[in-house]
Design a protein around this motif. Structure first.
Motif, PDB file in Angstrom:
ATOM      1  N   HIS A  36       4.886 -11.665   3.746  1.00 11.28           N
ATOM      2  CA  HIS A  36       4.425 -10.987   4.826  1.00 11.28           C
ATOM      3  C   HIS A  36       4.210  -9.288   4.892  1.00 11.28           C
ATOM      4  CE1 HIS A  36       4.983 -14.974   6.385  1.00 11.28           C
ATOM      5  NE2 HIS A  36       6.247 -14.901   6.018  1.00 11.28           N
ATOM      6  N   VAL A  37       3.198  -8.867   5.304  1.00 12.72           N
ATOM      7  CA  VAL A  37       2.921  -7.611   5.256  1.00 12.72           C
ATOM      8  C   VAL A  37       3.350  -6.833   6.381  1.00 12.72           C
ATOM      9  CG1 VAL A  37       1.272  -5.737   4.983  1.00 12.72           C
ATOM     10  CG2 VAL A  37       0.780  -7.786   3.797  1.00 12.72           C
ATOM     11  N   TRP A  38       3.984  -5.616   6.080  1.00 10.94           N
ATOM     12  CA  TRP A  38       4.662  -4.714   7.316  1.00 10.94           C
ATOM     13  C   TRP A  38       4.057  -3.297   6.762  1.00 10.94           C
ATOM     14  CZ3 TRP A  38       7.273  -5.933  11.833  1.00 10.94           C
ATOM     15  CH2 TRP A  38       7.582  -7.336  11.856  1.00 10.94           C
ATOM     16  N   GLU A  39       3.311  -2.984   7.737  1.00 11.77           N
ATOM     17  CA  GLU A  39       3.031  -1.443   7.602  1.00 11.77           C
ATOM     18  C   GLU A  39       3.627  -0.654   8.568  1.00 11.77           C
ATOM     19  OE1 GLU A  39      -1.286   1.000   8.097  1.00 11.77           O
ATOM     20  OE2 GLU A  39      -0.913  -0.738   9.485  1.00 11.77           O
ATOM     21  N   PHE A  40       4.108   0.451   7.950  1.00 12.53           N
ATOM     22  CA  PHE A  40       4.975   1.696   8.674  1.00 12.53           C
ATOM     23  C   PHE A  40       3.947   2.690   8.904  1.00 12.53           C
ATOM     24  CE2 PHE A  40       7.375  -1.118   5.990  1.00 12.53           C
ATOM     25  CZ  PHE A  40       8.373  -1.803   7.054  1.00 12.53           C
ATOM     26  N   MET A  41       3.856   3.219  10.263  1.00  8.43           N
ATOM     27  CA  MET A  41       2.897   4.203  10.724  1.00  8.43           C
ATOM     28  C   MET A  41       3.506   5.300  11.290  1.00  8.43           C
ATOM     29  SD  MET A  41      -0.450   4.044  12.827  1.00  8.43           S
ATOM     30  CE  MET A  41       0.624   3.193  13.897  1.00  8.43           C
ATOM     31  N   TRP A  42       3.374   6.443  10.918  1.00  8.01           N
ATOM     32  CA  TRP A  42       3.670   7.492  11.819  1.00  8.01           C
ATOM     33  C   TRP A  42       2.396   8.565  12.061  1.00  8.01           C
ATOM     34  CZ3 TRP A  42       2.779  12.845  10.676  1.00  8.01           C
ATOM     35  CH2 TRP A  42       3.383  13.903  11.762  1.00  8.01           C
ATOM     36  N   MET A  43       2.309   8.652  13.649  1.00  2.73           N
ATOM     37  CA  MET A  43       1.091   9.424  13.915  1.00  2.73           C
ATOM     38  C   MET A  43       1.612  10.644  14.742  1.00  2.73           C
ATOM     39  SD  MET A  43      -0.769   6.142  15.872  1.00  2.73           S
ATOM     40  CE  MET A  43      -2.102   7.199  16.622  1.00  2.73           C
ATOM     41  N   ASP A  44       0.913  11.876  14.238  1.00  2.00           N
ATOM     42  CA  ASP A  44       1.453  13.168  14.583  1.00  2.00           C
ATOM     43  C   ASP A  44       1.151  13.610  15.866  1.00  2.00           C
ATOM     44  OD1 ASP A  44       1.502  15.939  14.964  1.00  2.00           O
ATOM     45  OD2 ASP A  44       0.918  16.720  12.866  1.00  2.00           O
TER      46      ASP A  44
ATOM     47  N   GLN B  31       0.577  -1.242  -0.169  1.00  2.00           N
ATOM     48  CA  GLN B  31       0.003   0.130  -0.010  1.00  2.00           C
ATOM     49  C   GLN B  31       0.979   1.071   0.148  1.00  2.00           C
ATOM     50  OE1 GLN B  31      -3.193   0.441   0.090  1.00  2.00           O
ATOM     51  NE2 GLN B  31      -3.962  -1.886  -0.064  1.00  2.00           N
ATOM     52  N   PRO B  32       0.686   1.969  -0.778  1.00  2.00           N
ATOM     53  CA  PRO B  32       1.680   3.372  -0.989  1.00  2.00           C
ATOM     54  C   PRO B  32       1.170   4.123   0.355  1.00  2.00           C
ATOM     55  CG  PRO B  32       0.566   3.069  -2.954  1.00  2.00           C
ATOM     56  CD  PRO B  32      -0.146   2.220  -2.064  1.00  2.00           C
ATOM     57  N   ALA B  33       2.436   4.957   0.743  1.00  3.88           N
ATOM     58  CA  ALA B  33       2.053   5.663   1.624  1.00  3.88           C
ATOM     59  C   ALA B  33       1.114   6.986   1.473  1.00  3.88           C
ATOM     60  CB  ALA B  33       3.563   6.466   2.155  1.00  3.88           C
ATOM     61  N   ARG B  34       0.170   7.124   2.555  1.00  5.83           N
ATOM     62  CA  ARG B  34      -0.752   8.268   2.342  1.00  5.83           C
ATOM     63  C   ARG B  34      -1.331   8.415   3.853  1.00  5.83           C
ATOM     64  NH1 ARG B  34      -6.308   5.107   1.434  1.00  5.83           N
ATOM     65  NH2 ARG B  34      -5.660   3.216   2.155  1.00  5.83           N
ATOM     66  N   GLU B  35      -1.903   9.583   4.061  1.00  8.44           N
ATOM     67  CA  GLU B  35      -2.557   9.962   5.022  1.00  8.44           C
ATOM     68  C   GLU B  35      -4.031   9.441   5.241  1.00  8.44           C
ATOM     69  OE1 GLU B  35      -2.973  14.050   8.051  1.00  8.44           O
ATOM     70  OE2 GLU B  35      -1.753  13.825   6.061  1.00  8.44           O
TER      71      GLU B  35
ATOM     72  N   SER C  90       0.623   6.371   6.789  1.00  5.24           N
ATOM     73  CA  SER C  90       1.075   5.037   6.809  1.00  5.24           C
ATOM     74  C   SER C  90       1.332   4.633   5.334  1.00  5.24           C
ATOM     75  CB  SER C  90       0.406   4.138   7.779  1.00  5.24           C
ATOM     76  OG  SER C  90      -0.991   4.125   7.210  1.00  5.24           O
ATOM     77  N   GLY C  91       2.010   3.710   5.220  1.00  4.60           N
ATOM     78  CA  GLY C  91       2.243   2.820   3.992  1.00  4.60           C
ATOM     79  C   GLY C  91       2.497   1.493   4.264  1.00  4.60           C
ATOM     80  N   ALA C  92       2.287   0.251   3.397  1.00  7.06           N
ATOM     81  CA  ALA C  92       2.708  -1.113   3.586  1.00  7.06           C
ATOM     82  C   ALA C  92       3.442  -1.589   2.493  1.00  7.06           C
ATOM     83  CB  ALA C  92       1.352  -1.826   4.104  1.00  7.06           C
ATOM     84  N   ALA C  93       4.528  -2.662   2.959  1.00  3.50           N
ATOM     85  CA  ALA C  93       5.419  -3.353   2.238  1.00  3.50           C
ATOM     86  C   ALA C  93       5.251  -4.674   2.412  1.00  3.50           C
ATOM     87  CB  ALA C  93       6.786  -2.955   2.207  1.00  3.50           C
TER      88      ALA C  93
END
Length: 136
Positions: A123-131, A103-107, A114-117
């Motif tokens: 195996h899916v890994w989501e990478f997330m930043w929360m303001d 999943q491409p990174a998006r708000e 977040s986005g996922a690879a």
């Protein structure tokens, strides 16, 4: 002692999968790695265990099998990031090291980026930043 989490992931090619995670910037624990598995240290409390699929099968009840590259997804692993840029860096490094953008990174919503690879085994890994400045 703090609780730790050890996701156990079946992999087809242990060396290739280990190189993928090292390419994301994580470290391998030689103490808990061998020809059947690799312990990849994500943080002081998260260690991903990459288990060659035959070795992984030894932990399953008779008749169960690991599902590599399955169309259905049972788990989406989510890892917090310190910045939006770190999300983008993880996705770029995943694609560069044998994975793919899932999943491409998006708000997703205000203040959550977040986005996922996928790793080489799907195996899916989501990478997330929360303001942190967004009020509750």
């Amino acid at each position: 002692m703090e609780r730790m989490i050890f996701p156990n992931l079946p992999v087809a090619d242990l060396r290739r999968s280990t190189e993928f995670y090292l390419g994301l910037g994580f470290k391998q624990s030689p103490q808990f790695s061998n020809d059947d598995c690799a312990a990849v240290i994500i943080s002081d409390t998260i260690v991903v265990m990459l288990l060659h699929q035959e070795f992984f099968s030894g932990f399953l009840p008779e008749g169960d099998t690991p599902h590599l590259r399955a169309a259905g997804k049972e788990v989406l692993n989510c890892l917090s990031c310190d910045t939006r840029e770190e999300v983008d860096t993880f996705l770029a490094n995943a694609a560069k090291n044998g994975g793919a953008v899932f999943q491409p990174a998006r708000e997703q919503m205000p203040g959550m980026y977040s986005g996922a690879a996928t790793d080489p085994d799907g195996h899916v890994w989501e990478f997330m930043w929360m303001d942190p400045s967004i009020p509750e």
